[in-house]
Scaffold this motif. Structure first.
Motif, mmCIF file in Angstrom:
data_model
loop_
_atom_site.group_PDB
_atom_site.id
_atom_site.type_symbol
_atom_site.label_atom_id
_atom_site.label_comp_id
_atom_site.label_asym_id
_atom_site.label_seq_id
_atom_site.Cartn_x
_atom_site.Cartn_y
_atom_site.Cartn_z
ATOM 1 N N THR A 11 40.584 -145.303 15.123
ATOM 2 C CA THR A 11 41.182 -146.224 16.091
ATOM 3 C C THR A 11 40.567 -147.602 15.972
ATOM 4 O O THR A 11 41.264 -148.634 16.014
ATOM 5 C CB THR A 11 40.998 -145.685 17.513
ATOM 6 O OG1 THR A 11 41.568 -144.375 17.608
ATOM 7 C CG2 THR A 11 41.667 -146.601 18.537
ATOM 8 N N LEU A 12 39.254 -147.659 15.781
ATOM 9 C CA LEU A 12 38.563 -148.933 15.638
ATOM 10 C C LEU A 12 39.046 -149.684 14.394
ATOM 11 O O LEU A 12 39.304 -150.891 14.429
ATOM 12 C CB LEU A 12 37.045 -148.695 15.557
ATOM 13 C CG LEU A 12 36.184 -149.953 15.315
ATOM 14 C CD1 LEU A 12 36.306 -150.918 16.487
ATOM 15 C CD2 LEU A 12 34.722 -149.554 15.090
ATOM 16 N N ILE A 13 39.172 -148.949 13.293
ATOM 17 C CA ILE A 13 39.601 -149.592 12.044
ATOM 18 C C ILE A 13 41.015 -150.141 12.173
ATOM 19 O O ILE A 13 41.305 -151.279 11.776
ATOM 20 C CB ILE A 13 39.507 -148.598 10.874
ATOM 21 C CG1 ILE A 13 38.040 -148.273 10.570
ATOM 22 C CG2 ILE A 13 40.171 -149.164 9.627
ATOM 23 C CD1 ILE A 13 37.856 -147.172 9.542
ATOM 24 N N VAL A 14 41.904 -149.318 12.780
ATOM 25 C CA VAL A 14 43.288 -149.777 12.968
ATOM 26 C C VAL A 14 43.331 -151.010 13.860
ATOM 27 O O VAL A 14 44.051 -151.991 13.598
ATOM 28 C CB VAL A 14 44.149 -148.648 13.549
ATOM 29 C CG1 VAL A 14 45.539 -149.179 13.952
ATOM 30 C CG2 VAL A 14 44.299 -147.518 12.562
ATOM 31 N N PHE A 15 42.537 -150.970 14.918
ATOM 32 C CA PHE A 15 42.508 -152.098 15.852
ATOM 33 C C PHE A 15 42.037 -153.365 15.151
ATOM 34 O O PHE A 15 42.620 -154.439 15.315
ATOM 35 C CB PHE A 15 41.573 -151.739 17.018
ATOM 36 C CG PHE A 15 41.417 -152.856 18.008
ATOM 37 C CD1 PHE A 15 42.425 -153.190 18.916
ATOM 38 C CD2 PHE A 15 40.239 -153.611 18.029
ATOM 39 C CE1 PHE A 15 42.260 -154.231 19.805
ATOM 40 C CE2 PHE A 15 40.081 -154.650 18.919
ATOM 41 C CZ PHE A 15 41.095 -154.961 19.820
ATOM 42 N N GLY A 377 36.035 -152.982 9.733
ATOM 43 C CA GLY A 377 36.076 -151.648 10.367
ATOM 44 C C GLY A 377 35.294 -150.614 9.581
ATOM 45 O O GLY A 377 34.546 -149.810 10.142
ATOM 46 N N LEU A 378 35.439 -150.644 8.256
ATOM 47 C CA LEU A 378 34.694 -149.692 7.409
ATOM 48 C C LEU A 378 33.199 -149.953 7.463
ATOM 49 O O LEU A 378 32.395 -148.991 7.521
ATOM 50 C CB LEU A 378 35.202 -149.807 5.957
ATOM 51 C CG LEU A 378 36.657 -149.354 5.726
ATOM 52 C CD1 LEU A 378 37.079 -149.640 4.291
ATOM 53 C CD2 LEU A 378 36.813 -147.859 6.055
ATOM 54 N N VAL A 379 32.839 -151.259 7.451
ATOM 55 C CA VAL A 379 31.403 -151.585 7.542
ATOM 56 C C VAL A 379 30.803 -151.101 8.867
ATOM 57 O O VAL A 379 29.707 -150.513 8.916
ATOM 58 C CB VAL A 379 31.180 -153.109 7.340
ATOM 59 C CG1 VAL A 379 29.732 -153.490 7.653
ATOM 60 C CG2 VAL A 379 31.546 -153.505 5.944
ATOM 61 N N VAL A 380 31.537 -151.356 9.923
ATOM 62 C CA VAL A 380 31.060 -150.890 11.264
ATOM 63 C C VAL A 380 30.963 -149.386 11.294
ATOM 64 O O VAL A 380 30.021 -148.789 11.835
ATOM 65 C CB VAL A 380 32.006 -151.407 12.360
ATOM 66 C CG1 VAL A 380 31.676 -150.773 13.705
ATOM 67 C CG2 VAL A 380 31.897 -152.914 12.481
#
Length: 383
Positions: A11-15, A377-380
């Motif tokens: 969800t975070l990455i999509v956002f 998003g991937l880094v996070v």
């Protein structure tokens, strides 16, 4: 617990992808918009807002100069126009167009005077007649001044002089024949009688004595045959030939200046001009329809004259294109035109030309923003 974490990460990455794409697209759209907007500088009090007016309104003068320079140096160049004028297809198209345009003109029922009237040529007939008279005067005076100080022998062709000299015996024969015919007839006899009567009257008594000696025979009866005999004599013919030859030689040594002094030419010139104008009949020419002059040559005009004219005119214009372009100053024309455009029209012009490209730039901003959001998003997620 792990599944929930993976769901939260997705969800975070999509956002972040959505937010990045939106930011990239909106940023590019605003940047494109700022090329034109606002049209004028904006102030808060005395403080001018940065980036106002937009780039193109702010640099419109420079933009107009650059567009004019580009058009003049790279688009409408003398070489490109010359190459276009020399293209066979272009010349063929121009020839076909002119042939179509000329056909109605060749069949026009309007008179020459009517067409000239539409073209604002006033008093065309009178002006044409005056021009013809002036042309005759100029030509005549030019010829006259050229030969004025020359002799007749110097100015006439040698073959003319030889022919005239050969005609002297014929002229003598003609004169003598006419003289013989005259004095052999009643009129000649009457003329001799008058001459003898006048002679006898002048001599008085001697004339009466002479008449008595002649008796019943009149003096004219004695003289008339002698005159005819004299005119018929070969010696008379030789004498007349000699006299005419001498006079002809004298005439050849005359200068035209002296001839014109003896025989003024003003009346002859006026009559000559009047005769030429009557023969030309200028008023009737102007009242004829144009078709009367052109239709007999319609086929030649369409099939020969127009193609030849296009060919020659195209070649002439092509060789003078650099000079014409220099005189026209295309760059200045384009610059002046661009400077007269309103900012709304200039914006619409650019948008009409590059609308699809500008949309692609906006979309590219969204794609790049989404890609950056994905990476973030991937880094996070990793950390």
């Amino acid at each position: 617990m792990a599944g929930e974490q993976r769901m939260n990460l997705f969800t975070l990455i999509v956002f972040m992808v959505v937010i990045g794409a939106a930011i990239g697209a909106i940023t590019n759209a605003i940047a494109i918009r700022m090329l034109f907007r606002p049209y004028e500088a904006k102030y808060i009090g005395k403080w001018k807002l940065p980036f106002t007016p937009g780039l193109i309104p702010k640099r419109r003068g420079e933009l107009a100069r650059q567009i004019g320079k580009t058009v003049e140096e790279h688009l409408l160049t003398p070489e490109s126009i010359e190459r276009k004028l020399n293209e066979p297809d272009f010349r063929r198209d121009v020839t076909v167009m002119l042939q179509k345009e000329v056909k109605p003109l060749l069949a026009a029922d309007q008179t020459v005077a009517e067409i000239l009237e539409k073209l604002h040529f006033k008093e065309a007939e009178q002006r044409t007649e005056r021009w013809i008279e002036s042309w005759i005067d100029d030509k005549y005076n030019g010829i006259k001044n050229f030969y004025l100080h020359q002799t007749v022998r110097e100015s006439l062709p040698a073959e003319w002089l030889d022919t005239a000299e050969e005609k002297i015996p014929d002229i003598s024969r003609y004169i003598l024949t006419k003289g013989i015919d005259y004095f052999s007839g009643f009129e000649g006899k009457w003329r001799v009688k008058r001459m003898t009567d006048d002679f006898l009257a002048e001599w008085g008594k001697f004339g009466s004595m002479l008449q008595m000696i002649l008796g019943n025979t009149s003096l004219e009866d004695k003289i008339q045959p002698e005159i005819v005999k004299f005119l018929s004599s070969p010696g008379t013919k030789d004498l007349l030939n000699t006299l005419l030859s001498k006079e002809w030689e004298k005439l050849l040594d005359w200068k035209w200046e002296g001839v014109f002094q003896q025989f003024p030419d003003e009346k002859a010139l006026a009559k000559g001009k009047s005769f030429i104008l009557r023969q030309l009949d200028v008023p009737s020419l102007f009242q004829k329809p144009v078709a009367a002059f052109l239709q007999p040559f319609e086929e030649k005009i369409i099939s020969e004259v127009i193609p030849s004219l296009v060919e020659k005119a195209g070649s002439i214009v092509a060789t003078r294109i650099p000079v014409i372009m220099q005189k026209l100053r295309i760059g200045d024309i384009v610059r002046e035109q661009v400077e007269t455009f309103s900012l709304q029209r200039l914006e619409q012009l650019v948008l009409d030309i590059a609308r699809s490209e500008l949309k692609m730039i906006t979309l590219l901003g969204g794609v790049l923003g989404g890609a950056i959001g994905l990476i973030q998003g991937l880094v996070v997620g990793l950390f």
